[in-house]
Design a protein around this motif. Structure first.
Motif, PDB file in Angstrom:
ATOM      1  N   ILE A  81       0.835  -1.211   0.000  1.00  0.00           N
ATOM      2  CA  ILE A  81       0.000   0.000   0.000  1.00  0.00           C
ATOM      3  C   ILE A  81       0.862   1.251   0.000  1.00  0.00           C
ATOM      4  N   LEU A  82       1.964   1.219   0.749  1.00  0.00           N
ATOM      5  CA  LEU A  82       2.843   2.384   0.828  1.00  0.00           C
ATOM      6  C   LEU A  82       3.478   2.686  -0.526  1.00  0.00           C
ATOM      7  N   LEU A  98       2.529   6.057  -2.823  1.00  0.00           N
ATOM      8  CA  LEU A  98       3.536   7.051  -3.183  1.00  0.00           C
ATOM      9  C   LEU A  98       3.727   7.121  -4.700  1.00  0.00           C
ATOM     10  N   PHE A  99       3.700   5.972  -5.349  1.00  0.00           N
ATOM     11  CA  PHE A  99       3.822   5.915  -6.801  1.00  0.00           C
ATOM     12  C   PHE A  99       2.684   6.677  -7.480  1.00  0.00           C
ATOM     13  N   LEU A 100       1.452   6.444  -7.046  1.00  0.00           N
ATOM     14  CA  LEU A 100       0.298   7.113  -7.643  1.00  0.00           C
ATOM     15  C   LEU A 100       0.281   8.603  -7.317  1.00  0.00           C
ATOM     16  N   PHE A 101       0.553   8.931  -6.052  1.00  0.00           N
ATOM     17  CA  PHE A 101       0.540  10.341  -5.642  1.00  0.00           C
ATOM     18  C   PHE A 101       1.627  11.131  -6.367  1.00  0.00           C
ATOM     19  N   GLY A 102       2.835  10.564  -6.441  1.00  0.00           N
ATOM     20  CA  GLY A 102       3.920  11.243  -7.135  1.00  0.00           C
ATOM     21  C   GLY A 102       3.619  11.453  -8.603  1.00  0.00           C
ATOM     22  N   ALA A 132      11.385   5.493 -10.421  1.00  0.00           N
ATOM     23  CA  ALA A 132      12.118   6.101  -9.307  1.00  0.00           C
ATOM     24  C   ALA A 132      11.949   5.299  -8.019  1.00  0.00           C
ATOM     25  N   ILE A 133      10.713   5.019  -7.621  1.00  0.00           N
ATOM     26  CA  ILE A 133      10.484   4.331  -6.351  1.00  0.00           C
ATOM     27  C   ILE A 133      10.911   2.876  -6.428  1.00  0.00           C
TER      28      ILE A 133
END
Length: 449
Positions: free
Chosen positions: A359-360, A364-368, A390-391
């Protein structure tokens, strides 16, 4: 309380996070030196910081072509950062301590255990020695094999440097390359039909990505699969599936299209296998990914987010996390109380950690990607491709990264750092561990699904 006593209370997660941060800053300062760039002016701070983060976090996203922009000294700094970042700053530090004869106490061993996700502290220094020796063997062998192709074409000194650089970059799953000698940001596209280069680079990526403990298990028990640890079995089976299924799709659905100009089966097979292996956090490519279909881009994003295995040079939320999630789904379908595989059951803590990591990373992938899409007005799928790269510490790009604003590039810096440190490590570094509960709250069920 004196400083020596305070230092004892620094948790391993914070030590690992700070050590990577310090290495990134040191690398950035070195890359700012005039001797680091070909024009003799040195890199701007932000460009140096981005490159140092990408190298230390073994990502491979770049703002400037590595060969054309950085001098040999700058390339050496990048290679050193890749090696340290791939093996882990703490691992390399422990190696230096060991070689200099300094005593390594329980505290240092505990940090080392956390750094490489070792299952136990016992034998941690023997495992570290094994990791360093195996790394030298794999990278050295890769360099010699690549030299067969590079030296005849580039000359002895340049060919040897290219062989060493790409062997380390591939094994550490970094994706940095020096092929700008042909054209900027060309990666390994000029070697798309070279069997030796393709197979050697793919082998280094896979070996570096399966993890140190898997090496040790295979080295100890040879090919006796039944006696491997459950971790090793899951890693090998999941890795095999993640290699076979996407390669099958790419061979028949993507690279069969005439746009690629892959006329024979060998070229299609090499392209399919390489583009299946490299998203697992390596970052090389032998074809122009901007020509890929959107379903293919989505597949590559999934592979980049998954990454390699725990205790390896690779990033992503890891193969064992994916395996744990899928096995939990199977357990639900079978109405089983525990998650099971290969005659063993998983502790409930494993599923909690896997779900938290998944989930983390996805959040972060979607939000970024959404923020980059909003700031720079780029297509959402392209932005998501860059944030997944990147992530997942991959380094593949659709050519977007150098054109992004500084704000968007800063997002990529954070994602690279987060992806390399690891979700749980960073969480433990910024939060306090709570004492175990001495009592439990009343139980009440909720309805899901």
């Amino acid at each position: 309380m004196n400083r020596k006593k305070i230092r004892k209370f620094i948790p391993p997660g914070k030590v690992i996070t700070l050590s990577f941060g310090a290495m990134i800053l040191l690398g950035a300062l070195l890359l700012m030196l005039p001797v680091s760039t070909r024009d003799g002016k040195g890199a701007a701070f932000f460009d140096a910081l981005f490159t140092s983060t990408s190298a230390t976090c073994v990502t491979g996203l770049v703002l400037h072509d590595t060969w054309n922009y950085w001098s040999y000294f700058g390339q050496f700094v990048i290679l050193l950062l890749i090696q340290i970042g791939g093996m882990g700053v703490v691992t390399m530090g422990m190696a230096v301590f060991s070689f200099t004869g300094r005593k390594i106490g329980l505290r240092q061993r505990y940090v080392m255990q956390e750094s490489i996700s070792a299952p136990q502290m016992g034998g941690i220094m023997r495992l570290t020695s094994f990791i360093l020796k195996a790394t030298a063997i794999f990278e050295g062998t890769g360099m010699l094999l690549l030299a067969i192709r590079f030296i005849p074409k580039l000359g002895f000194e340049k060919g040897l440097w290219f062989s060493l650089f790409h062997s380390v970059s591939a094994f550490c799953n970094a994706g940095f390359d020096l092929m700008g000698d042909n054209s900027d940001f060309s990666s390994l596209t000029t070697y798309s039909g070279d069997v030796v280069v393709n197979l050697v680079v793919m082998a280094l990526i896979v070996i570096g990505g399966i993890g140190f403990f898997v090496w040790h298990d295979i080295y100890t028990h040879r090919l006796r699969f039944k006696v491997y640890r459950l971790h090793t079995k899951l890693v090998l089976v999941t890795t095999l599936i993640l290699l076979a299924v996407p390669a099958f799709y790419l061979f028949f659905a993507e690279f069969s299209r005439p746009e690629w100009g892959l006329g024979n089966i060998r070229e299609r097979l090499l392209a399919s296998l390489f583009q299946t292996v490299t998203p697992r956090t390596a970052g090389f490519n032998t074809v122009d990914l901007t020509k890929a279909l959107e379903p293919t881009i989505l597949l590559l994003i999934i592979l980049m987010l998954t990454g390699g295995s725990p205790g390896s040079t690779a990033g992503g939320f890891k193969t064992t996390t994916l395996a744990s999630m899928l096995l939990s789904v199977r357990a639900v379908f079978r109405n089983e109380e525990n998650i099971q595989s290969f005659g063993r059951r998983f502790p409930s803590e494993t599923l909690r950690q896997a779900a938290a990591l998944f989930i983390l990373y996805v959040s972060l992938f979607l939000f970024g990607g959404a923020v980059i899409c909003y700031i720079d007005g780029v297509p959402l799928l392209s932005a998501l491709f860059e944030t997944a790269s990147a992530i997942g510490t991959v380094g593949l790009s659709l050519g977007l990264t150098p054109t992004l604003s500084m704000a968007s590039q800063s997002i990529l810096i954070f994602l690279m750092f987060f992806g390399r440190i690891g979700g749980l490590t960073m969480i433990y570094a910024v939060t306090k561990r709570h004492a175990p509960e001495v009592s439990q709250k009343p139980l009440e069920k909720i309805t899901v699904g």
